[in-house]
Design a protein around this motif. Structure first.
Motif, mmCIF file in Angstrom:
data_model
loop_
_atom_site.group_PDB
_atom_site.id
_atom_site.type_symbol
_atom_site.label_atom_id
_atom_site.label_comp_id
_atom_site.label_asym_id
_atom_site.label_seq_id
_atom_site.Cartn_x
_atom_site.Cartn_y
_atom_site.Cartn_z
ATOM 1 N N PHE A 40 42.912 50.156 -43.159
ATOM 2 C CA PHE A 40 41.856 51.168 -43.173
ATOM 3 C C PHE A 40 42.450 52.563 -43.208
ATOM 4 O O PHE A 40 43.546 52.787 -42.702
ATOM 5 N N GLY A 41 41.663 53.503 -43.719
ATOM 6 C CA GLY A 41 41.882 54.899 -43.403
ATOM 7 C C GLY A 41 41.299 55.122 -42.017
ATOM 8 O O GLY A 41 40.454 54.333 -41.549
ATOM 9 N N HIS A 42 41.729 56.169 -41.318
ATOM 10 C CA HIS A 42 41.312 56.367 -39.929
ATOM 11 C C HIS A 42 39.799 56.546 -39.796
ATOM 12 O O HIS A 42 39.175 55.983 -38.893
ATOM 13 N N ARG A 43 39.180 57.318 -40.677
ATOM 14 C CA ARG A 43 37.746 57.547 -40.589
ATOM 15 C C ARG A 43 36.961 56.246 -40.787
ATOM 16 O O ARG A 43 36.031 55.949 -40.052
ATOM 17 N N SER A 44 37.330 55.457 -41.798
ATOM 18 C CA SER A 44 36.633 54.190 -42.049
ATOM 19 C C SER A 44 36.830 53.209 -40.904
ATOM 20 O O SER A 44 35.909 52.484 -40.528
ATOM 21 N N TYR A 45 38.032 53.175 -40.347
ATOM 22 C CA TYR A 45 38.312 52.318 -39.189
ATOM 23 C C TYR A 45 37.360 52.659 -38.040
ATOM 24 O O TYR A 45 36.687 51.783 -37.491
ATOM 25 N N ASP A 46 37.305 53.938 -37.675
ATOM 26 C CA ASP A 46 36.433 54.348 -36.568
ATOM 27 C C ASP A 46 34.978 53.994 -36.836
ATOM 28 O O ASP A 46 34.291 53.430 -35.982
ATOM 29 N N ASP A 47 34.486 54.309 -38.026
ATOM 30 C CA ASP A 47 33.081 54.089 -38.342
ATOM 31 C C ASP A 47 32.734 52.605 -38.409
ATOM 32 O O ASP A 47 31.768 52.155 -37.804
ATOM 33 N N LEU A 48 33.515 51.839 -39.137
ATOM 34 C CA LEU A 48 33.217 50.425 -39.333
ATOM 35 C C LEU A 48 33.303 49.634 -38.028
ATOM 36 O O LEU A 48 32.403 48.854 -37.706
ATOM 37 N N LEU A 49 34.365 49.852 -37.272
ATOM 38 C CA LEU A 49 34.512 49.117 -36.013
ATOM 39 C C LEU A 49 33.479 49.559 -34.979
ATOM 40 O O LEU A 49 32.919 48.718 -34.266
ATOM 41 N N ARG A 50 33.197 50.844 -34.915
ATOM 42 C CA ARG A 50 32.173 51.326 -33.978
ATOM 43 C C ARG A 50 30.827 50.681 -34.302
ATOM 44 O O ARG A 50 30.115 50.207 -33.414
ATOM 45 N N HIS A 51 30.482 50.636 -35.577
ATOM 46 C CA HIS A 51 29.199 50.052 -35.963
ATOM 47 C C HIS A 51 29.137 48.554 -35.641
ATOM 48 O O HIS A 51 28.219 48.101 -34.970
ATOM 49 N N TRP A 52 30.123 47.791 -36.135
ATOM 50 C CA TRP A 52 30.026 46.340 -36.006
ATOM 51 C C TRP A 52 30.277 45.844 -34.588
ATOM 52 O O TRP A 52 29.853 44.736 -34.243
ATOM 53 N N THR A 53 30.932 46.611 -33.748
ATOM 54 C CA THR A 53 31.084 46.177 -32.355
ATOM 55 C C THR A 53 29.890 46.590 -31.503
ATOM 56 O O THR A 53 29.806 46.205 -30.340
ATOM 57 N N SER A 54 28.941 47.349 -32.073
ATOM 58 C CA SER A 54 27.740 47.711 -31.319
ATOM 59 C C SER A 54 26.494 46.982 -31.823
ATOM 60 O O SER A 54 25.444 47.045 -31.202
ATOM 61 N N ALA A 62 47.362 59.352 -33.301
ATOM 62 C CA ALA A 62 46.009 58.887 -33.605
ATOM 63 C C ALA A 62 45.585 57.809 -32.608
ATOM 64 O O ALA A 62 46.322 56.865 -32.343
ATOM 65 N N HIS A 63 44.382 57.954 -32.067
ATOM 66 C CA HIS A 63 43.843 57.011 -31.093
ATOM 67 C C HIS A 63 43.144 55.867 -31.826
ATOM 68 O O HIS A 63 42.265 56.093 -32.650
ATOM 69 N N LEU A 64 43.530 54.648 -31.526
ATOM 70 C CA LEU A 64 42.907 53.462 -32.102
ATOM 71 C C LEU A 64 42.255 52.678 -30.974
ATOM 72 O O LEU A 64 42.932 52.118 -30.123
ATOM 73 N N ALA A 65 40.937 52.641 -30.971
ATOM 74 C CA ALA A 65 40.171 52.159 -29.825
ATOM 75 C C ALA A 65 39.934 50.653 -29.798
ATOM 76 O O ALA A 65 39.411 50.150 -28.810
ATOM 77 N N TYR A 66 40.310 49.937 -30.834
ATOM 78 C CA TYR A 66 39.950 48.521 -30.902
ATOM 79 C C TYR A 66 41.192 47.635 -30.869
ATOM 80 O O TYR A 66 42.263 48.041 -31.309
ATOM 81 N N PRO A 67 41.049 46.394 -30.344
ATOM 82 C CA PRO A 67 42.204 45.504 -30.211
ATOM 83 C C PRO A 67 42.844 45.166 -31.554
ATOM 84 O O PRO A 67 42.197 45.213 -32.592
ATOM 85 N N ASN A 68 44.106 44.794 -31.489
ATOM 86 C CA ASN A 68 44.877 44.350 -32.652
ATOM 87 C C ASN A 68 45.005 45.428 -33.722
ATOM 88 O O ASN A 68 45.034 45.128 -34.912
ATOM 89 N N SER A 69 45.067 46.683 -33.297
ATOM 90 C CA SER A 69 45.158 47.812 -34.221
ATOM 91 C C SER A 69 46.535 48.452 -34.144
ATOM 92 O O SER A 69 47.048 48.703 -33.056
ATOM 93 N N VAL A 70 47.101 48.730 -35.307
ATOM 94 C CA VAL A 70 48.442 49.305 -35.396
ATOM 95 C C VAL A 70 48.373 50.559 -36.260
ATOM 96 O O VAL A 70 47.929 50.495 -37.410
ATOM 97 N N PRO A 71 48.817 51.715 -35.733
ATOM 98 C CA PRO A 71 48.792 52.931 -36.554
ATOM 99 C C PRO A 71 49.934 52.952 -37.568
ATOM 100 O O PRO A 71 51.029 52.464 -37.303
ATOM 101 N N LEU A 72 49.653 53.506 -38.738
ATOM 102 C CA LEU A 72 50.676 53.760 -39.755
ATOM 103 C C LEU A 72 50.725 55.275 -39.918
ATOM 104 O O LEU A 72 49.999 55.847 -40.740
ATOM 105 N N ALA A 73 51.525 55.933 -39.105
ATOM 106 C CA ALA A 73 51.568 57.395 -39.097
ATOM 107 C C ALA A 73 52.448 57.906 -40.221
ATOM 108 O O ALA A 73 53.530 57.371 -40.475
#
Length: 193
Positions: A60-74, A99-110
């Motif tokens: 994911f890109g960071h914005r899509s990661y935040d939006d998609l995971l926030r939506h589907w986990t709620s 970069a903060h990654l709020a969901y499990p099994n997430s690895v940043p590619l900085a």
């Protein structure tokens, strides 16, 4: 070595912005959010063209990661995506190393996406599926890092919005598989030559 597949919903005029919800992405004054929902059906939820059953990791890109995971986990369960999204290994392209990654099994590619994703392809064995993430897709496309596109092409012309491909060099694709849903969505898998 891994391969990178892009999975995207697009309109006939190539728009990929906000197919799922009205509030998904309103950047640039986009007012057609949720355009992909009216054509969704049981055929488009099946994996034969999408290749979801072969995915080793998500990207994911960071914005899509935040939006998609926030939506589907709620969203109330059962639904077809939450468990898979949370369980699956997720790589997130982010320019900032903190970069903060709020969901499990997430690895940043900085760093620069083309460089970090090229290294990722060498490290992951299997299919790395990109969901959404238009800016990331365009960057990886320019760098020649995408191996296949799985496109759900909706029978709608939006006339505005962020398109899957921007200006760039010619790229030849080979059509490998198509399925047409009852609502007119053409699901097509293209291999990059």
């Amino acid at each position: 070595m891994g391969t990178i597949n892009v999975f995207a919903h697009i309109s006939l005029d190539g728009v990929m912005q906000a197919p799922g919800r009205p509030d998904e992405d309103i950047r640039g004054g986009f007012r057609h959010g949720g355009w992909g929902v009216e054509h969704a059906d049981e055929v488009t939820a099946r994996p034969p063209v999408s290749g979801r059953e072969r995915t080793a990791a998500l990207l994911f890109g960071h914005r899509s990661y935040d939006d998609l995971l926030r939506h589907w986990t709620s969203v109330a369960e059962p639904n077809p995506f939450t468990e898979s999204l949370v369980r699956q290994r997720k790589y997130v392209a982010a320019r900032a190393p903190e970069a903060h990654l709020a969901y499990p099994n997430s690895v940043p590619l900085a760093g620069e996406a083309a460089e970090t994703v090229a290294r990722l392809k060498d490290e992951v064995n299997g299919v790395i599926t990109v969901l959404g993430s238009g800016e990331l897709v365009r960057s990886l496309h320019r760098a020649g890092l995408i191996d296949a596109y799985v496109l759900l092409i909706h029978p709608i012309v939006l006339g505005s919005g962020t398109r899957l491909f921007g200006a760039g060099d010619r790229t030849d694709l080979v059509l490998e598989e198509t399925v047409t849903s009852p609502t007119g969505i053409v699901m097509a898998r293209y291999q990059v030559k």
